[in-house]
Design a protein around this motif. Structure first.
Motif, short mmCIF file in Angstrom:
data_model
loop_
_atom_site.label_atom_id
_atom_site.label_comp_id
_atom_site.label_asym_id
_atom_site.label_seq_id
_atom_site.Cartn_x
_atom_site.Cartn_y
_atom_site.Cartn_z
N ASP A 152 0.81 -1.10 -0.09
CA ASP A 152 -0.17 0.09 -0.09
C ASP A 152 1.01 1.22 -0.10
N LEU A 153 2.10 1.14 0.01
CA LEU A 153 3.14 2.29 -0.01
C LEU A 153 3.81 2.10 -1.36
N PRO A 154 3.30 2.91 -2.32
CA PRO A 154 3.74 2.65 -3.82
C PRO A 154 5.42 3.05 -3.80
N ALA A 155 5.94 4.11 -2.79
CA ALA A 155 7.30 4.41 -3.08
C ALA A 155 7.99 3.20 -2.48
N PHE A 156 7.53 2.47 -1.67
CA PHE A 156 8.39 1.34 -1.20
C PHE A 156 8.30 -0.17 -1.71
N ALA A 157 7.13 -0.10 -2.64
CA ALA A 157 6.88 -1.10 -3.31
C ALA A 157 7.97 -1.81 -4.15
N SER A 158 8.90 -0.90 -4.55
CA SER A 158 9.98 -1.37 -5.45
C SER A 158 10.96 -2.12 -4.83
N LEU A 159 10.84 -2.19 -3.56
CA LEU A 159 11.83 -2.91 -2.35
C LEU A 159 11.66 -4.60 -2.83
N ALA A 160 10.45 -4.92 -3.05
CA ALA A 160 10.21 -6.37 -3.36
C ALA A 160 10.90 -6.79 -4.79
N ASP A 161 10.94 -5.93 -5.64
CA ASP A 161 11.69 -6.14 -6.96
C ASP A 161 13.27 -6.35 -6.79
N LYS A 162 13.69 -5.85 -5.65
CA LYS A 162 15.16 -5.97 -5.40
C LYS A 162 15.57 -7.46 -4.92
N GLY A 163 14.62 -8.20 -4.66
CA GLY A 163 15.03 -9.80 -4.35
C GLY A 163 15.49 -9.74 -2.96
N ASN A 164 15.78 -10.67 -2.29
CA ASN A 164 16.20 -11.16 -1.08
C ASN A 164 17.51 -11.38 -0.83
N LEU A 165 18.33 -11.09 -2.11
CA LEU A 165 19.73 -11.29 -1.96
C LEU A 165 20.24 -10.09 -1.35
N VAL A 166 21.15 -10.03 -0.23
CA VAL A 166 21.57 -8.82 0.30
C VAL A 166 23.02 -8.81 0.76
N GLN A 167 23.71 -7.86 0.63
CA GLN A 167 25.13 -7.88 1.46
C GLN A 167 24.58 -7.27 2.57
N ARG A 168 25.42 -8.21 3.68
CA ARG A 168 25.16 -8.06 5.19
C ARG A 168 26.28 -7.49 5.78
N TRP A 169 26.00 -6.43 6.48
CA TRP A 169 27.38 -6.00 7.48
C TRP A 169 26.59 -6.11 8.79
N LEU A 170 27.49 -6.56 9.74
CA LEU A 170 27.34 -6.86 11.01
C LEU A 170 27.95 -5.92 12.17
N GLY A 171 27.34 -5.13 13.13
CA GLY A 171 27.98 -4.31 13.96
C GLY A 171 26.90 -3.75 14.70
N ASP A 172 27.21 -2.84 15.53
CA ASP A 172 28.65 -2.42 15.73
C ASP A 172 29.42 -3.25 16.71
N LEU A 173 30.37 -3.75 16.35
CA LEU A 173 31.04 -4.57 17.20
C LEU A 173 31.53 -4.05 18.61
N SER A 174 31.66 -2.60 18.65
CA SER A 174 31.79 -2.21 19.82
C SER A 174 31.07 -2.47 20.79
N CYS A 175 29.49 -2.75 20.27
CA CYS A 175 28.44 -2.66 21.09
C CYS A 175 27.77 -4.00 21.19
N GLY A 176 28.66 -4.98 20.72
CA GLY A 176 27.96 -6.46 20.57
C GLY A 176 27.80 -7.12 19.23
N GLY A 177 27.51 -6.25 18.40
CA GLY A 177 27.63 -6.59 16.96
C GLY A 177 26.57 -7.39 16.44
N LYS A 178 25.27 -7.33 17.09
CA LYS A 178 24.08 -7.91 16.65
C LYS A 178 23.14 -7.15 15.78
N GLY A 179 23.70 -5.97 15.45
CA GLY A 179 22.84 -5.14 14.54
C GLY A 179 23.26 -5.45 12.95
N GLU A 180 22.22 -5.30 12.10
CA GLU A 180 22.62 -5.67 10.70
C GLU A 180 22.27 -4.58 9.52
N ILE A 181 23.13 -4.42 8.83
CA ILE A 181 23.09 -3.44 7.65
C ILE A 181 22.74 -4.29 6.35
#
Lengths: 274, 298
Positions: free
Chosen positions: A237-266
């Motif tokens: 229902d959010l046209p501006a973000f509907a394009s995200l589905a077209d990007k697929g599920n394959l992502v480059q994943r970064w984990l951090g911030d390792l100075s704070c446990g590192g369980k966040g993901e980008i």
């Protein structure tokens, strides 16, 4: 649905605290009673009727017509109903709101949606710094609900965010998702420098690599994450973000911030990876 | 009542109130979704010995699953919410979490919830990630092939278990062919499973036994090899009896499935050796639901 309309009479020289105007606080009041509600204007209190032309009855929906960026704390702590701002809003829009919906057709100031616990915030324009952030002195920012920004956000978007979702169609300033505790933030534009600084957990989903990441983020490799399908399906229902589905599920994943446990993901989904 | 030469006996099936749930298992392809579903519903024929009765309800095309991958829906029936919750957690933990590429989602709505990923998440040893999407909570549990995505909880709903009918045929082969045909038709129906092997039971039981330790024993009145020895319900022409047990989310679902199954059997009729359709009951005193065959087929 009955509507209460507030039209700003003249430009403001000082800031107004608009927090008394939430649907639940004005419920059951006649227009003349609403006009006598005291508002803080700078360091003095004035009747709302002096500042606004007020029409309609109280009500599930409040419409505020103003081009001023000095109307602060619109919808603060609201727990239901809706507020529509035709124009711009000031700082602390929807601060601490628990439920209901706020829609702003223009730009908003600092700390929109800060400490919000639920409800929906929709911004057609740009947001200032500390979008979905924390109140000064508090350790946790936004704790629930959703913020959708069609424009761009300033620095420190999602700062100390604990739960909920922030969607930004445009760009973000520096220190996006800084000190993020949990939750999900999506940025379709470009994030600035120091993205994810002191991030503890949570997900920041980007379509472009940020200008810089802290050195305390590690490359986690490319992954196919099927929760992204569930996430992007929710954007239909959010046209501006509907394009995200077209990007697929394959992502480059970064984990951090390792100075704070590192369980966040980008997670960075780019056309060449999709 | 006689349909195509087959007698529909004036009797009824006696069924019980149960607690049920539905989960959707998805995987990279249907083979692995089905493998997880079959493994999870293995050894789940009867609550007496298995703790839960379960089966694959249907295959789900990618467009209808939460994550857009091929899937299967699985129905599980327990005698209580607690028993169902325990079995669900054990079976998902051992059979779906372990199965390559799978994810599992709630497949039914309701107020009463039982854990799905709520406790399985601890397998993640602190590296599990919670995600709230669309008001639902999911767990992303790191596993060796990537992530196991699992919804936090699923609803449980009141349901009906133990609907049944018996197919009395001249030969074992004829009884089996008729029941296979019935199962083929019944598996197209939503909201029901036939939990026994291939949907068919050969060891119908009666309550009690000469052995004190057993609460149920062979249904001697329908055993062709005991004709002449016990008070048999089989006339001379009947050489074999097979039973189809039906669990459904409502009594209407069980009745529909019974009608579909019996109709499929009766299409073969007397010419294919199908003598009679009967049903199992306990005199009507134990089960809340009675499915009178002639009313169902009327």
């Amino acid at each position: 649905m009955s509507t209460l309309t507030l039209r700003l009479r003249s430009p403001l020289s000082q800031r107004i605290d608009m927090s008394p105007f939430t649907p639940e606080l004005v419920a059951g009041r006649q227009a003349d009673e609403v006009a006598r509600i005291l508002l803080w204007l700078g360091n003095r209190q004035v009747d709302a009727g002096e500042l606004f032309a007020i029409n309609g009855n109280s009500t599930e929906q409040i419409v505020i017509q103003s081009d001023s960026d000095r109307l602060d704390r619109i919808g603060a702590d609201m727990s239901g109903g809706s507020i529509r701002v035709e124009g711009n809003a000031g700082a602390y829009l929807g601060c601490g709101m628990r439920d209901g919906a706020i829609h702003v057709s223009g730009d908003v100031g600092l700390a929109a949606g800060c400490a919000m616990r639920g409800g929906r915030l929709a911004l057609d324009g740009n947001a200032g710094d500390f979008l979905g952030g924390a109140l000064p002195g508090e350790r946790q920012g936004m704790r629930g609900g959703s913020i959708v920004v069609k424009g761009s956000a300033g620095d420190r978007a999602g700062d100390s965010m604990r739960r909920g979702m922030i969607l930004i169609a445009g760009d973000c300033g520096d220190y996006s998702a800084s000190r993020m505790v949990a939750g999900t933030m999506v940025v379709l534009g470009q994030c600035g420098a120091h993205t994810g600084t002191a991030m503890r957990r949570g997900s920041l989903i980007l379509t472009n690599a940020p200008k810089s990441l802290p050195v305390t983020f590690n490359d986690n490799g490319r992954h196919n994450l099927n929760f992204l399908t569930l996430l992007s399906r929710g954007f239909k229902d959010l046209p501006a973000f509907a394009s995200l589905a077209d990007k697929g599920n394959l992502v480059q994943r970064w984990l951090g911030d390792l100075s704070c446990g590192g369980k966040g993901e980008i997670l960075i989904t780019t056309p060449d990876l999709a | 009542m006689i349909i195509n030469g087959t007698e529909i006996e004036e009797t009824f099936a006696e069924a019980f109130g149960m607690s049920a749930t539905r989960v959707i298992i998805t995987a990279v392809n249907l083979h692995w979704a089905r493998t997880a579903g079959e493994t999870m519903t293995g050894f789940a024929t009867s609550v007496i010995g298995c703790g839960v009765e379960a089966g694959i309800e249907r295959e789900i095309p990618p467009g209808e699953t939460p994550d857009g991958r091929p899937g299967v829906s699985v129905l599980l029936f327990g005698m209580s919410g607690k028993a169902l919750a325990k079995q669900l957690e054990t079976r998902v933990g051992q059979c779906v979490l372990t199965c390559p590429t799978t994810a599992v989602f709630a497949g039914i709505e309701g107020e009463k919830r039982i854990p799905l990923g709520k406790n399985l998440r601890f397998f993640g040893d602190g590296y599990q990630i919670s995600k709230q999407i669309g008001g639902r909570r999911y767990w992303r549990i790191p596993v060796m092939d990537g992530e196991f995505l699992c919804e936090e909880s699923v609803a449980r709903v009141p349901a009906v278990g133990g609907g049944n009918f018996l197919v009395l045929a001249e030969t074992q082969e004829q009884a089996l062919i008729a029941c296979e045909r019935a199962i083929q038709a019944m598996r197209r129906l939503p909201n029901v499973i036939m939990p026994f092997p291939g949907g068919i039971v050969r060891s119908g039981s009666k309550v009690g036994s000469k052995y004190k330790a057993l609460m149920a024993s062979t249904n001697d009145a329908y055993c062709p090899t005991l004709r002449g020895l016990v008070e048999s319900n089989l006339d001379d022409g009947v050489g074999a009896v097979l039973e189809i047990v039906i669990n459904g989310l409502s009594d209407q679902d069980v009745a529909n499935a019974t009608r579909t199954g019996v109709s499929a059997v009766c299409e073969l009729g007397a010419a294919a050796g199908i003598r009679r359709i009967s049903a199992g009951n306990y005199g009507g005193k134990l089960g809340q639901f009675h499915f009178h065959l002639r009313e169902v087929m009327a």
